[in-house]
Design an enzyme around this catalytic site. Sequence first.
Site, PDB file in Angstrom:
ATOM      1  N   SER A 317       5.213  -2.796  -2.737  1.00  0.00           N
ATOM      2  CA  SER A 317       5.143  -3.236  -1.409  1.00  0.00           C
ATOM      3  C   SER A 317       4.215  -1.649  -0.435  1.00  0.00           C
ATOM      4  CB  SER A 317       6.794  -3.715  -0.756  1.00  0.00           C
ATOM      5  OG  SER A 317       6.566  -4.231   0.331  1.00  0.00           O
ATOM      6  N   ASP A 318       4.530  -2.724  -0.202  1.00  0.00           N
ATOM      7  CA  ASP A 318       3.118  -1.446   0.627  1.00  0.00           C
ATOM      8  C   ASP A 318       4.736  -1.091   1.835  1.00  0.00           C
ATOM      9  OD1 ASP A 318       1.189  -0.012   2.319  1.00  0.00           O
ATOM     10  OD2 ASP A 318       1.094  -2.049   3.842  1.00  0.00           O
ATOM     11  N   LYS A 319       4.018  -0.037   3.094  1.00  0.00           N
ATOM     12  CA  LYS A 319       5.321  -0.175   4.018  1.00  0.00           C
ATOM     13  C   LYS A 319       4.988  -0.164   5.890  1.00  0.00           C
ATOM     14  CE  LYS A 319       5.360   4.114   6.066  1.00  0.00           C
ATOM     15  NZ  LYS A 319       5.255   4.182   7.352  1.00  0.00           N
ATOM     16  N   THR A 320       3.762  -0.107   5.554  1.00  0.00           N
ATOM     17  CA  THR A 320       3.520   0.017   7.224  1.00  0.00           C
ATOM     18  C   THR A 320       2.788  -1.706   7.242  1.00  0.00           C
ATOM     19  OG1 THR A 320       2.590   2.081   7.148  1.00  0.00           O
ATOM     20  CG2 THR A 320       1.685   0.760   8.851  1.00  0.00           C
ATOM     21  N   THR A 615       2.823  -6.758  -2.336  1.00  0.00           N
ATOM     22  CA  THR A 615       2.780  -6.909  -0.947  1.00  0.00           C
ATOM     23  C   THR A 615       1.944  -6.110   0.188  1.00  0.00           C
ATOM     24  OG1 THR A 615       4.939  -5.922  -0.245  1.00  0.00           O
ATOM     25  CG2 THR A 615       5.274  -8.443  -1.330  1.00  0.00           C
TER      26      THR A 615
END
Length: 867
Positions: A317-320, A615
């Site tokens: 998963s991407d964070k921002t 994601t």
Amino acid sequence: MERKTDDYVDHPPEDTLNTLDTDPDQGLSEAEAARRLERFGPNEIQEREEPLWHRVFRRFWGPIPWMIEVAALLSALVQKWEDFAIILVMLLVNALLDFFQEHRALNALKALKQGLQGEAIVLRSGQYRALPFRELVPGDIIRLKIGNVVPADVQLLDGDYLLLDQSALTGESLPVSKKTGAVAYANTIVKQGEMRAVVVNTGMHTNFSSVVSLVSRASLKERSHFQKMVMQIGNFLILITLALVLLIVMVALFRHEPLLEIARFALVLTVAAIPVALPAVLSVTMAVGAINLARRKAIVSHLTAIEELAGVDVLCSDKTGTLTRNEMQVADPILLPGQSEPDLFLCAALASRLENRDPIELPIFRYLDEHYPDVDWRSYQQRSFTPFDPVRKRTEAVVSRADDRFLVAKGATQVLLEMTELDEARVAEVNRQVDALAAKGYRTIAVGRRRDGEPLELLGLIPLYDPPREDSREVIEEMQRNGVVVKMVTGDNLAIAREIGGLLGLEQRTIRSAQLSGAASNELLALVEALTTAIYRRLKGGVPFKEARRFASEVMEEVGRLYDTRLLEREFLHTHESAIVEMIEEVDIFAEVVPEDKYRIIDTLQKGDHIVAMTGDGVNDAPALKKADCGFAVANATDAARAAADIVLTAPGLSVINEAIRQARITFARMKSYATFRIAETLRIILFMTVSIIVFDFYPITALMIILLALLNDIPILTIAYDHTRVHNAPLRWNMRELLTVSSVLGLTGVVSSFLLFFVLQEHGVSEDMIRSLLFLKLIVAGHSTLYVTRAEGWFWERPWPSPLLMVATFGTEILGTLIAVYGVMITPVGWAYAAWIWLYALAWFFVNDVIKVLTYRMLRREGAVD
């Protein structure tokens, strides 16, 4: 003139202008711009689109389509037009379903291309005018101001500064300041400032194009596990069909039977063996799953993603903007002795401008309005305002209200400390606090106030961070309970990534991008470092320090040129791939990554036999989303991310992903149930017919009965897409050994039951035509009963029970088949008494089949063939 964009980093603008042969005051002439446009091409993303004819044609290419097409051809040759029509309709329905779903998906390269559309203010022949992005060429002088999308890779020439939002490209949560001489990349957004710039690269030569090339490469990913499964089933049935048809033809020729009859029954057997509806039924099953997800605000672009999602065991998963809000928030402020929190935030707000919508300043206004609504900051007037710039690293404003007039400032702590007269102990304490906040990933702003004739008074520190979404931790915990490992992959720095990971409950095994990309050459770098250190120590004694250090650096560069690091890294990757897979498997948080790193992480995990979901929301996520087995574009994602993803979320947060996994596992169970049923039924018919013809010289059912069986079996079975199934709490995969073993055992059991009935009827002197009708009825009743055996691995009476729609469809066709047999519609009538005995016989074998199924699964588990 053709150079990489990064070659211009820290390159003096004057040299760049000379290299590009352009005048900063006149720009390019129209004639020169036209020549360069011809040489470099338009400033747009070039794409290779698959022709429409090819997209249509490949739906009819492959083992199962070939089987269906051959059957249709044979039907036409022997003029069985009813057979031909039925088979052709099945083929077209399957192809159109697949084509329609693909057509719905946006093309990733088209969306990326749209990222470069718009107009730029360009200096041509001494005059500024608006030109489409696509007409820009290297050497063009352009103006950039707040709100602009940077249209190409540029080097900044003059002006105060630019504050650029690079989150869609790099994943950084905070804007980045750029000043004269810095490089700004295509598709970033100007949040503040105004500067002139010279275009250094356009179109496919920009850094943005590297993202495009990764998306193109990811588009060539292998067939899905679903497609591979259908291919394996097709190959399995093809081999059996060819072998048995060849055997029948040879026996028939040996018996000198009419050639037309041989062709006819070869055709019947082929039609019986082909799971004509298999791809269509599985596609409809996945389409129903897609409709269920759409109700939960998740739009499925590629149907096979549902099947892939059922087997996902790693989520990257991407964070921002995905796990976090992409909206800065104030953490607990730190006050200096004697100061108050309302004063701290009042001065911070007065040193800001709300209309600028600066992501650093907006949370200050929000905090002040939420916590101190009585503080009337709007009653103050800004007499002057000096915006932030990369040199001063602070904002200043002179404000007044009535007779009260003072200066406020906010910015980098070190800068404001130099403007104060604090003692060394206090300065050391403030720096320690800033370092502690930085270690947690906070961005810290210092705030000060100065009245006439006094030094700057430091009021305190305001820490800022991008907080996780409210549901992110709960979503991650549920995924982990369902057997999915979650990994954070972010462009933010290590400290921020580790802090957010801790808030989300992720373990703290963390790695930087540099460590990831350099893992393959660590041994080489260690060798070079040791050599350089040795030379440095020898020279240090008699040579000036700077000269020794410079010489050591030159030696390191020479060794690097002598040994091709990239070549060695590729060799290391090839020979140590399993070790790299294990390393990435152990890491929970990947920080400071670029699009290539995200793509590499996904690719490496897939090589380790993981089914990976991803994601993301930005352009930088598009290659990884396309490469992943199942890519999720979250709400408010860029067009590029949406186009590259398999599933697009339209509601904020990630909670719908767990529902998507649940729906995918339900859909997978339905597809597995049907596949097991279809293979078992195919084997029952083909083996029973082959042995009857070869051993007993008896044709057990007619060609017309075969067509009726196909209609009564396959069409109502579409309702399996709505069946109730158990939700597994672990990832699911196609296990071909298990599938073929269980279906083959059930198929052989069905053959035994059919021959037992055949022998009993012969023993009682029943006529051959009557035997055929009774066998037809038995195949109908027992066939649909088999579905209730295959729909679960346990006993048939265990919950969840079959859906009402499935029961109505299957029992409805069984009753229809019974009426056809009883009253002799196009076949010999059997009467109600015989029909009742066939139903009892099929029911008895239903219980036998269920026992055999359960025992088979237990045997496979003991052998380790079932998870």
